[in-house]
Every structure is written in structure tokens, then in C-alpha cells.
Design a protein around this motif. Structure first.
Motif, PDB file in Angstrom:
ATOM      1  N   MET A  59     -12.266  28.152  32.769  1.00 49.48           N
ATOM      2  CA  MET A  59     -13.356  27.400  32.175  1.00 49.48           C
ATOM      3  C   MET A  59     -12.965  27.000  30.755  1.00 49.48           C
ATOM      4  O   MET A  59     -12.378  27.763  30.010  1.00 49.48           O
ATOM      5  N   ARG A  60     -13.330  25.774  30.384  1.00 51.39           N
ATOM      6  CA  ARG A  60     -13.030  25.268  29.046  1.00 51.39           C
ATOM      7  C   ARG A  60     -14.007  25.826  28.022  1.00 51.39           C
ATOM      8  O   ARG A  60     -15.198  25.903  28.292  1.00 51.39           O
ATOM      9  N   PRO A  61     -13.516  26.205  26.846  1.00 45.56           N
ATOM     10  CA  PRO A  61     -14.455  26.621  25.806  1.00 45.56           C
ATOM     11  C   PRO A  61     -15.302  25.432  25.352  1.00 45.56           C
ATOM     12  O   PRO A  61     -14.844  24.295  25.346  1.00 45.56           O
ATOM     13  N   GLN A  62     -16.542  25.710  24.995  1.00 49.65           N
ATOM     14  CA  GLN A  62     -17.436  24.637  24.560  1.00 49.65           C
ATOM     15  C   GLN A  62     -16.981  24.100  23.210  1.00 49.65           C
ATOM     16  O   GLN A  62     -16.596  24.843  22.325  1.00 49.65           O
ATOM     17  N   GLN A  63     -17.031  22.787  23.079  1.00 46.76           N
ATOM     18  CA  GLN A  63     -16.625  22.138  21.840  1.00 46.76           C
ATOM     19  C   GLN A  63     -17.858  21.709  21.064  1.00 46.76           C
ATOM     20  O   GLN A  63     -18.851  21.294  21.654  1.00 46.76           O
ATOM     21  N   ASN A  64     -17.777  21.805  19.749  1.00 46.80           N
ATOM     22  CA  ASN A  64     -18.827  21.214  18.930  1.00 46.80           C
ATOM     23  C   ASN A  64     -18.701  19.705  19.034  1.00 46.80           C
ATOM     24  O   ASN A  64     -17.596  19.169  19.000  1.00 46.80           O
ATOM     25  N   PRO A  65     -19.820  19.011  19.140  1.00 45.30           N
ATOM     26  CA  PRO A  65     -19.718  17.546  19.246  1.00 45.30           C
ATOM     27  C   PRO A  65     -19.252  16.921  17.936  1.00 45.30           C
ATOM     28  O   PRO A  65     -19.426  17.482  16.862  1.00 45.30           O
ATOM     29  N   MET A  66     -18.644  15.772  18.071  1.00 44.00           N
ATOM     30  CA  MET A  66     -18.253  14.964  16.922  1.00 44.00           C
ATOM     31  C   MET A  66     -19.326  13.901  16.749  1.00 44.00           C
ATOM     32  O   MET A  66     -19.888  13.416  17.728  1.00 44.00           O
ATOM     33  N   VAL A  67     -19.614  13.525  15.511  1.00 48.23           N
ATOM     34  CA  VAL A  67     -20.642  12.534  15.217  1.00 48.23           C
ATOM     35  C   VAL A  67     -19.966  11.242  14.786  1.00 48.23           C
ATOM     36  O   VAL A  67     -19.091  11.246  13.912  1.00 48.23           O
ATOM     37  N   LEU A  68     -20.381  10.142  15.391  1.00 50.99           N
ATOM     38  CA  LEU A  68     -19.864   8.821  15.037  1.00 50.99           C
ATOM     39  C   LEU A  68     -20.346   8.472  13.635  1.00 50.99           C
ATOM     40  O   LEU A  68     -21.535   8.517  13.341  1.00 50.99           O
ATOM     41  N   VAL A  69     -19.424   8.126  12.765  1.00 52.76           N
ATOM     42  CA  VAL A  69     -19.754   7.843  11.366  1.00 52.76           C
ATOM     43  C   VAL A  69     -20.488   6.511  11.225  1.00 52.76           C
ATOM     44  O   VAL A  69     -21.471   6.410  10.504  1.00 52.76           O
ATOM     45  N   ASN A  70     -20.007   5.475  11.945  1.00 51.57           N
ATOM     46  CA  ASN A  70     -20.580   4.144  11.775  1.00 51.57           C
ATOM     47  C   ASN A  70     -20.376   3.348  13.060  1.00 51.57           C
ATOM     48  O   ASN A  70     -19.240   3.032  13.404  1.00 51.57           O
ATOM     49  N   ARG A  71     -21.456   3.017  13.753  1.00 50.98           N
ATOM     50  CA  ARG A  71     -21.332   2.291  15.020  1.00 50.98           C
ATOM     51  C   ARG A  71     -20.806   0.875  14.813  1.00 50.98           C
ATOM     52  O   ARG A  71     -20.091   0.344  15.653  1.00 50.98           O
ATOM     53  N   ASP A  72     -21.137   0.251  13.685  1.00 50.98           N
ATOM     54  CA  ASP A  72     -20.625  -1.092  13.398  1.00 50.98           C
ATOM     55  C   ASP A  72     -19.107  -1.079  13.240  1.00 50.98           C
ATOM     56  O   ASP A  72     -18.427  -2.025  13.638  1.00 50.98           O
ATOM     57  N   LEU A  73     -18.590  -0.007  12.669  1.00 50.14           N
ATOM     58  CA  LEU A  73     -17.141   0.127  12.528  1.00 50.14           C
ATOM     59  C   LEU A  73     -16.494   0.275  13.900  1.00 50.14           C
ATOM     60  O   LEU A  73     -15.432  -0.299  14.153  1.00 50.14           O
ATOM     61  N   LEU A  74     -17.135   1.020  14.794  1.00 51.48           N
ATOM     62  CA  LEU A  74     -16.624   1.148  16.156  1.00 51.48           C
ATOM     63  C   LEU A  74     -16.526  -0.225  16.822  1.00 51.48           C
ATOM     64  O   LEU A  74     -15.499  -0.569  17.409  1.00 51.48           O
ATOM     65  N   VAL A  75     -17.574  -1.010  16.709  1.00 50.94           N
ATOM     66  CA  VAL A  75     -17.589  -2.347  17.306  1.00 50.94           C
ATOM     67  C   VAL A  75     -16.484  -3.209  16.695  1.00 50.94           C
ATOM     68  O   VAL A  75     -15.750  -3.908  17.411  1.00 50.94           O
ATOM     69  N   LEU A  76     -16.346  -3.163  15.384  1.00 53.84           N
ATOM     70  CA  LEU A  76     -15.318  -3.947  14.699  1.00 53.84           C
ATOM     71  C   LEU A  76     -13.916  -3.538  15.139  1.00 53.84           C
ATOM     72  O   LEU A  76     -13.069  -4.386  15.426  1.00 53.84           O
ATOM     73  N   LEU A  77     -13.670  -2.242  15.220  1.00 50.84           N
ATOM     74  CA  LEU A  77     -12.353  -1.763  15.629  1.00 50.84           C
ATOM     75  C   LEU A  77     -12.059  -2.077  17.088  1.00 50.84           C
ATOM     76  O   LEU A  77     -10.911  -2.248  17.469  1.00 50.84           O
ATOM     77  N   MET A  78     -13.100  -2.157  17.911  1.00 53.08           N
ATOM     78  CA  MET A  78     -12.895  -2.535  19.308  1.00 53.08           C
ATOM     79  C   MET A  78     -12.468  -3.996  19.420  1.00 53.08           C
ATOM     80  O   MET A  78     -11.723  -4.361  20.323  1.00 53.08           O
ATOM     81  N   GLU A  79     -12.933  -4.821  18.494  1.00 52.28           N
ATOM     82  CA  GLU A  79     -12.551  -6.232  18.508  1.00 52.28           C
ATOM     83  C   GLU A  79     -11.099  -6.431  18.102  1.00 52.28           C
ATOM     84  O   GLU A  79     -10.449  -7.373  18.547  1.00 52.28           O
ATOM     85  N   ARG A  80     -10.606  -5.570  17.237  1.00 53.27           N
ATOM     86  CA  ARG A  80      -9.214  -5.676  16.798  1.00 53.27           C
ATOM     87  C   ARG A  80      -8.669  -4.271  16.563  1.00 53.27           C
ATOM     88  O   ARG A  80      -8.897  -3.670  15.514  1.00 53.27           O
ATOM     89  N   THR A  81      -7.950  -3.767  17.538  1.00 51.98           N
ATOM     90  CA  THR A  81      -7.414  -2.414  17.480  1.00 51.98           C
ATOM     91  C   THR A  81      -6.165  -2.370  16.610  1.00 51.98           C
ATOM     92  O   THR A  81      -5.741  -3.391  16.064  1.00 51.98           O
ATOM     93  N   GLY A  82      -5.564  -1.210  16.524  1.00 47.70           N
ATOM     94  CA  GLY A  82      -4.354  -1.046  15.721  1.00 47.70           C
ATOM     95  C   GLY A  82      -3.202  -1.919  16.181  1.00 47.70           C
ATOM     96  O   GLY A  82      -2.340  -2.285  15.386  1.00 47.70           O
ATOM     97  N   ASP A  83      -3.175  -2.276  17.476  1.00 51.28           N
ATOM     98  CA  ASP A  83      -2.108  -3.143  17.967  1.00 51.28           C
ATOM     99  C   ASP A  83      -2.524  -4.615  17.976  1.00 51.28           C
ATOM    100  O   ASP A  83      -1.796  -5.475  18.459  1.00 51.28           O
ATOM    101  N   GLY A  84      -3.709  -4.923  17.450  1.00 50.38           N
ATOM    102  CA  GLY A  84      -4.152  -6.303  17.316  1.00 50.38           C
ATOM    103  C   GLY A  84      -4.896  -6.871  18.505  1.00 50.38           C
ATOM    104  O   GLY A  84      -5.399  -7.976  18.455  1.00 50.38           O
TER     105      GLY A  84
END
Length: 97
Positions: free
Chosen positions: A1-26
Motif C-alpha cells: 500500500m502506498r503511503p498517503q501524500q499531503n496534497p499540493m496546492v495549485l498556486v495560480n490557475r491562470d499560470l497553469l492555463v498560460l503554461l499549457m498554451e506554451r510549454t517548456g518545449d514551445g
């Protein structure tokens, strides 16, 4: 069984959307692409983008950050001893049996 992980909190949803439009590889990353990389359902990525959800497991958050070509802490914040995890909306909670 996997140990339970503390959740991570998304800092900024707008940043997620922006990064999805242009990732590190362009190139853009789709919702399905991110979900496949993170090993989760595409609706979870959609909820993160819309702001109805703000948490993910550490493994999911790390996979999303890697796919987008950024460091983990650019998009995510640790929870646990110093940062309390936000509670998800009631409609996201499991229904008691």
C-alpha cells in the motif's frame, strides 16, 4: 500500500492555463495530454484550470510540472505542517454509503 501524500496546492490557475498554451518545449499541452502524464482523469485537469479544484497529489503535481517544463514549485505549494490544505467544495466530496 502506498503511503498517503499531503496534497499540493495549485498556486495560480491562470499560470497553469498560460503554461499549457506554451510549454517548456514551445508546444501546447492539452487537458488530455496533461491528464495522461499525471495519471489522472482529464476532468481533474479541467477542474484545476477552472478553479473548482485546487489540489493534486504530489506525484500528479510533479508530473504536470515536468510535462509543462517548469519546476514543481513554480505551479504548486506544499501542504502539511505549515500550510493547511484547502478543503474541496462539498460537491467534490464522496457520498457516504
Amino acid at each position: 500500500m502506498r503511503p498517503q501524500q499531503n496534497p499540493m496546492v495549485l498556486v495560480n490557475r491562470d499560470l497553469l492555463v498560460l503554461l499549457m498554451e506554451r510549454t517548456g518545449d514551445g508546444r501546447p499541452a492539452s487537458v488530455r495530454d496533461l491528464a495522461q502524464a499525471a495519471g489522472c482523469h482529464p476532468s481533474k485537469i479541467g477542474h484545476l484550470r477552472s478553479g473548482t479544484r485546487s489540489t493534486a497529489t504530489h506525484d500528479e503535481a510533479l508530473a504536470i510540472a515536468r510535462r509543462l517544463g517548469v519546476d514543481l514549485l513554480v505551479l504548486w505549494e506544499h501542504t502539511g505542517r505549515t500550510v493547511e490544505a484547502p478543503s474541496e467544495p462539498l460537491h467534490m466530496a464522496a457520498v457516504p454509503a
